[in-house]
Design a protein around this motif. Structure first.
Motif, PDB file in Angstrom:
ATOM      1  N   MET A 163       1.000  -1.166   0.025  1.00 16.50           N
ATOM      2  CA  MET A 163      -0.010   0.142   0.033  1.00 16.50           C
ATOM      3  C   MET A 163       0.894   1.175   0.001  1.00 16.50           C
ATOM      4  O   MET A 163       1.542   1.360   0.802  1.00 16.50           O
ATOM      5  CB  MET A 163      -0.933   0.000   1.328  1.00 16.50           C
ATOM      6  N   ASP A 164       0.715   1.944  -1.063  1.00 18.06           N
ATOM      7  CA  ASP A 164       1.635   3.392  -0.980  1.00 18.06           C
ATOM      8  C   ASP A 164       1.041   4.195  -0.200  1.00 18.06           C
ATOM      9  O   ASP A 164       1.851   5.257   0.098  1.00 18.06           O
ATOM     10  CB  ASP A 164       1.619   3.702  -2.466  1.00 18.06           C
ATOM     11  N   LYS A 165      -0.143   4.449   0.067  1.00 14.05           N
ATOM     12  CA  LYS A 165      -0.735   5.653   0.992  1.00 14.05           C
ATOM     13  C   LYS A 165      -0.160   5.449   2.480  1.00 14.05           C
ATOM     14  O   LYS A 165      -0.478   4.295   2.890  1.00 14.05           O
ATOM     15  CB  LYS A 165      -2.248   5.433   0.737  1.00 14.05           C
ATOM     16  N   LEU A 166      -0.039   6.470   2.680  1.00 15.05           N
ATOM     17  CA  LEU A 166       0.318   6.473   4.448  1.00 15.05           C
ATOM     18  C   LEU A 166      -0.835   6.699   5.271  1.00 15.05           C
ATOM     19  O   LEU A 166      -1.687   7.360   4.803  1.00 15.05           O
ATOM     20  CB  LEU A 166       1.479   7.300   4.729  1.00 15.05           C
ATOM     21  N   THR A 167      -0.805   6.192   6.235  1.00 14.40           N
ATOM     22  CA  THR A 167      -1.759   6.382   7.216  1.00 14.40           C
ATOM     23  C   THR A 167      -1.713   7.910   7.773  1.00 14.40           C
ATOM     24  O   THR A 167      -0.513   8.373   7.717  1.00 14.40           O
ATOM     25  CB  THR A 167      -1.857   5.474   8.605  1.00 14.40           C
ATOM     26  N   LYS A 168      -2.812   8.510   8.581  1.00 13.66           N
ATOM     27  CA  LYS A 168      -2.647   9.616   9.038  1.00 13.66           C
ATOM     28  C   LYS A 168      -1.227   9.814   9.955  1.00 13.66           C
ATOM     29  O   LYS A 168      -0.599  10.861  10.240  1.00 13.66           O
ATOM     30  CB  LYS A 168      -3.991  10.261   9.700  1.00 13.66           C
ATOM     31  N   GLN A 169      -1.240   8.722  11.025  1.00 17.53           N
ATOM     32  CA  GLN A 169       0.036   8.622  11.969  1.00 17.53           C
ATOM     33  C   GLN A 169       1.264   8.822  11.150  1.00 17.53           C
ATOM     34  O   GLN A 169       2.123   9.271  11.486  1.00 17.53           O
ATOM     35  CB  GLN A 169      -0.277   7.724  12.881  1.00 17.53           C
ATOM     36  N   GLN A 170       1.395   7.853  10.151  1.00 12.05           N
ATOM     37  CA  GLN A 170       2.574   7.956   9.412  1.00 12.05           C
ATOM     38  C   GLN A 170       2.955   8.973   8.662  1.00 12.05           C
ATOM     39  O   GLN A 170       4.188   9.515   8.614  1.00 12.05           O
ATOM     40  CB  GLN A 170       2.403   6.347   8.307  1.00 12.05           C
ATOM     41  N   GLN A 171       1.913   9.782   8.223  1.00  8.62           N
ATOM     42  CA  GLN A 171       2.270  10.854   7.628  1.00  8.62           C
ATOM     43  C   GLN A 171       2.519  11.913   8.317  1.00  8.62           C
ATOM     44  O   GLN A 171       3.579  12.693   8.417  1.00  8.62           O
ATOM     45  CB  GLN A 171       0.891  11.440   6.927  1.00  8.62           C
ATOM     46  N   ALA A 172       2.241  12.008   9.658  1.00 10.16           N
ATOM     47  CA  ALA A 172       2.528  13.127  10.812  1.00 10.16           C
ATOM     48  C   ALA A 172       3.866  12.733  11.182  1.00 10.16           C
ATOM     49  O   ALA A 172       4.597  13.695  11.546  1.00 10.16           O
ATOM     50  CB  ALA A 172       1.372  12.655  11.870  1.00 10.16           C
ATOM     51  N   GLU A 173       4.176  11.434  11.327  1.00 11.74           N
ATOM     52  CA  GLU A 173       5.739  11.340  11.810  1.00 11.74           C
ATOM     53  C   GLU A 173       6.731  11.410  10.725  1.00 11.74           C
ATOM     54  O   GLU A 173       7.756  11.914  11.207  1.00 11.74           O
ATOM     55  CB  GLU A 173       5.657   9.496  12.335  1.00 11.74           C
ATOM     56  N   THR A 174       6.185  11.251   9.554  1.00 13.16           N
ATOM     57  CA  THR A 174       7.350  11.932   8.544  1.00 13.16           C
ATOM     58  C   THR A 174       7.209  13.110   8.588  1.00 13.16           C
ATOM     59  O   THR A 174       8.371  13.618   8.379  1.00 13.16           O
ATOM     60  CB  THR A 174       6.484  11.214   7.068  1.00 13.16           C
TER      61      THR A 174
END
Length: 129
Positions: free
Chosen positions: A1-12
């Motif tokens: 899955m190429d799309k990140l979760t909300k938390q993964q986006q925030a951490e990035t």
């Protein structure tokens, strides 16, 4: 899955931030909402607290959810390491979802939510009489 979760986006975003992140960027409430927020995730987790479930079981327990949304929510929970997907090599294929060790740590949260919901319903009943 190429799309990140909300938390993964925030951490990035926090890791790549050239300036200091806003003071509330690491807020535990924000993290909890990023991982557990949404219309269906808490309901999915409540069923998984009872034990492993197959996709079809979850779909039958939540007839209002679309297949696309159930798949999306399960994938996000899996990517956030709250749910684990186990594929059994058999015919027909069998896939089960269960909570990870970290996912099981939501149990006290659910006990509090159930207690709050019960007291709220009792309040509604008291207002009706």
């Amino acid at each position: 899955m190429d799309k990140l979760t909300k938390q993964q986006q925030a951490e990035t975003e926090w890791k790549t931030c050239r300036t200091a992140p806003p003071p509330n960027a690491f807020c535990p409430v924000r993290t909890t909402l990023n991982v557990l927020g949404g219309k269906w995730k808490l309901l999915i987790l409540s069923y998984l607290l009872e034990g492993p479930r197959r996709y079809g079981e979850l779909k039958r327990l939540m007839p209002e959810i679309t297949e696309k949304m159930l798949i999306q929510e399960l994938r996000e929970l899996e990517l956030d390491a709250v749910v684990q997907r186990t594929v059994y090599q058999q015919v027909p294929p069998k896939v089960e979802y269960h909570l990870t060790e970290h996912g099981r740590r939501v149990q006290p949260l659910f006990e509090a939510l159930i207690g709050w919901g019960q007291s709220y319903l009792q309040r509604e009943q008291a207002l009706a009489t």
